[in-house]
Scaffold this active site. Structure first.
Site, short mmCIF file in Angstrom:
data_model
loop_
_atom_site.label_atom_id
_atom_site.label_comp_id
_atom_site.label_asym_id
_atom_site.label_seq_id
_atom_site.Cartn_x
_atom_site.Cartn_y
_atom_site.Cartn_z
CG LEU A 1 -78.36 92.49 47.92
CD1 LEU A 1 -77.74 91.23 48.50
CD2 LEU A 1 -77.40 93.17 46.96
CG HIS A 2 -82.78 92.65 52.54
ND1 HIS A 2 -83.16 91.51 51.84
CD2 HIS A 2 -82.84 92.30 53.86
CE1 HIS A 2 -83.43 90.53 52.69
NE2 HIS A 2 -83.24 90.98 53.92
CG MET A 3 -76.23 96.13 54.46
SD MET A 3 -74.93 97.29 53.96
CE MET A 3 -75.75 98.86 54.29
#
Length: 451
Positions: free
Chosen positions: A365-367
């Site tokens: 997960l990465h923003m």
């Protein structure tokens, strides 16, 4: 409109009830009264900044309302807006001839946030509206303003203050926060006058600060204005320390996960080593890290500023998030906002979005935290462009809302992947005649040079 006051109040109440989900900012024209800023130039600057802001926050539940009693000012803004608006933005910005402190009473428009001008001294009575606000709320407003901002204000900055819930402005009009802005002055008979050139620069900054403060308050963030007092340490360290301790916990399933072993050099695994051992990477790659997350520079940035905020605990992708992970999403947003604030201080021209790809290409997960100039040699293909300027890019606020309401994230992969094939279209002016990436990049450079 009906002349029966009782019936009129019922009509107004019904209108307010229907519109109560809309969060509004009410504001006057900045610097066009006592500061003697030329009205036409002020309208040009104000409308351009408003349009840019609306472009970056499309499809969201908010409105901007400019309230003026000066018909010349209203006409100037209305003419400029008619000239530059497009159909998608038009309904989000409106002008009214009236009193900013009586919007709900007179028009049925409830503005939870309103703007008032002040000087760097931030004393009551700077102008007529300022005086009316302080008279309506009482001495508690000035006391709170001085408590929050004991140092002199900076021209071009915004200083939000929450008003007491038992004040008439809150009870009768629904106003929750006053955003005081230190506006530029050109009137030689008032303190600290500046030239037209400097005033134009500062007025643009003031509108940016006003809208940024509104946006951060709207999404539940704390807006941290600049003051004349300098704190020790780098700006980024100060912001990170002042951000609340995240100490987030992921859902029961994800909290038991550990990072998988990184085998081979597959592209989809490139983020995992940063989560495992961020301290082994140079500062040119790792922007920040702590026990719970790491912020890295995107290796192939698609804009002047492009970073990734990544939890160190393993969560493969966005669809593995559950309602219990809301605290995690909020922690990522908070740290991302700190990064944005620092970078905007370094270059006020930059505007940012932070969010997730609906169908990510990398494990973990990465923003994304990405500036909206999209000027970069790494922006080479249509899919690069569409992955950040169509629905394929999901704002962090939207993901948070989906988790709150549904408890899970489910996207139609085929639908979103088809968006990557969409025709090229400028995200700032809706120019649709762009066929090739080199032409788009030239067009974006023109926007940057004009801003």
């Amino acid at each position: 409109m009906t002349s029966n006051p009782s019936k009129r109040r019922k009509i107004v109440k019904k209108f307010v009830d229907e519109k109560k989900q809309i969060i509004r900012l009410g504001f006057p024209s900045i610097s066009t009264k006592f500061a003697e800023f030329p009205i036409d130039i002020a309208a040009d600057i104000g409308c351009e900044v408003i349009k840019e802001f609306l472009r970056l926050h499309r499809g969201l539940d908010f409105e901007l309302v400019m309230i003026e009693q000066d018909s010349k000012v209203l006409n100037a803004f209305e003419l400029k807006w008619k000239e530059i608006k497009d159909d998608l933005d038009a309904f989000k910005f409106q002008t009214k001839n009236g009193n900013l402190l009586q919007l709900k009473s007179d028009f049925g428009i409830e503005c939870r946030f309103i703007v008032a001008e002040t000087t760097w001294r931030m004393k009551p009575g700077t102008n007529q509206l300022n005086k009316q606000i302080f008279d309506a709320v009482g001495s508690r407003l000035h006391e709170e303003l001085k408590r929050l901002y004991p140092n002199p204000g900076v021209v071009g900055e915004a200083y939000p203050v929450q008003i007491p819930k038992d004040s008439d402005l809150h009870i009768d009009e629904g106003i929750e926060q006053i955003i005081f802005v230190v506006s530029p002055n050109m009137n030689p008979s008032r303190p600290d006058p500046v030239s037209l050139g400097k005033a134009k620069e500062l007025l643009k900054k003031t509108y940016h600060s006003m809208l940024n403060a509104f946006w951060e308050l709207k999404i539940g963030q704390e807006y941290r204005p600049i003051t004349t007092k300098k704190e020790k340490g780098s700006a980024f360290d100060i912001l990170m320390k002042s951000a609340s301790k995240s100490s987030f916990k992921t859902s029961a399933e994800s909290s038991k996960r550990i990072l998988p072993k990184v085998g081979g050099k597959g592209w989809t695994n490139v983020l995992l080593p940063y989560c495992q051992s961020p301290e082994t990477f140079p500062k040119s790659e790792v922007y920040y890290y702590d026990d719970e997350l790491v912020i890295i520079y995107d290796k192939y940035p698609k804009a002047k500023k492009h970073l990734l905020v990544i939890p160190r605990k393993y969560i493969d992708n966005i669809e593995e998030l559950k309602k219990q992970d809301l605290q995690l999403v909020r922690a990522l947003k908070e740290k991302g906002q700190c990064v944005i604030e620092k970078m905007k201080q370094e270059n006020p021209k930059l505007f940012f979005r932070m969010g997730f790809h609906a169908v990510p290409g990398l494990r973990q997960l990465h923003m994304h935290v990405i500036s909206q100039d999209f000027i970069s040699p790494s922006l080479k293909h249509k899919k690069h462009w569409n992955s950040f300027t169509t629905e394929f890019f999901k704002d962090a606020e939207e993901i948070e809302k989906i988790l709150e309401e549904r408890g899970e994230i489910k996207f139609n992969k085929e639908y979103y992947e088809n968006l990557l094939k969409s025709p090229l279209k400028c995200h700032l002016c809706d120019t649709k005649s762009i066929k090739f990436i080199p032409d788009l990049k030239k067009h974006l450079e023109e926007h940057w040079n004009e801003s």
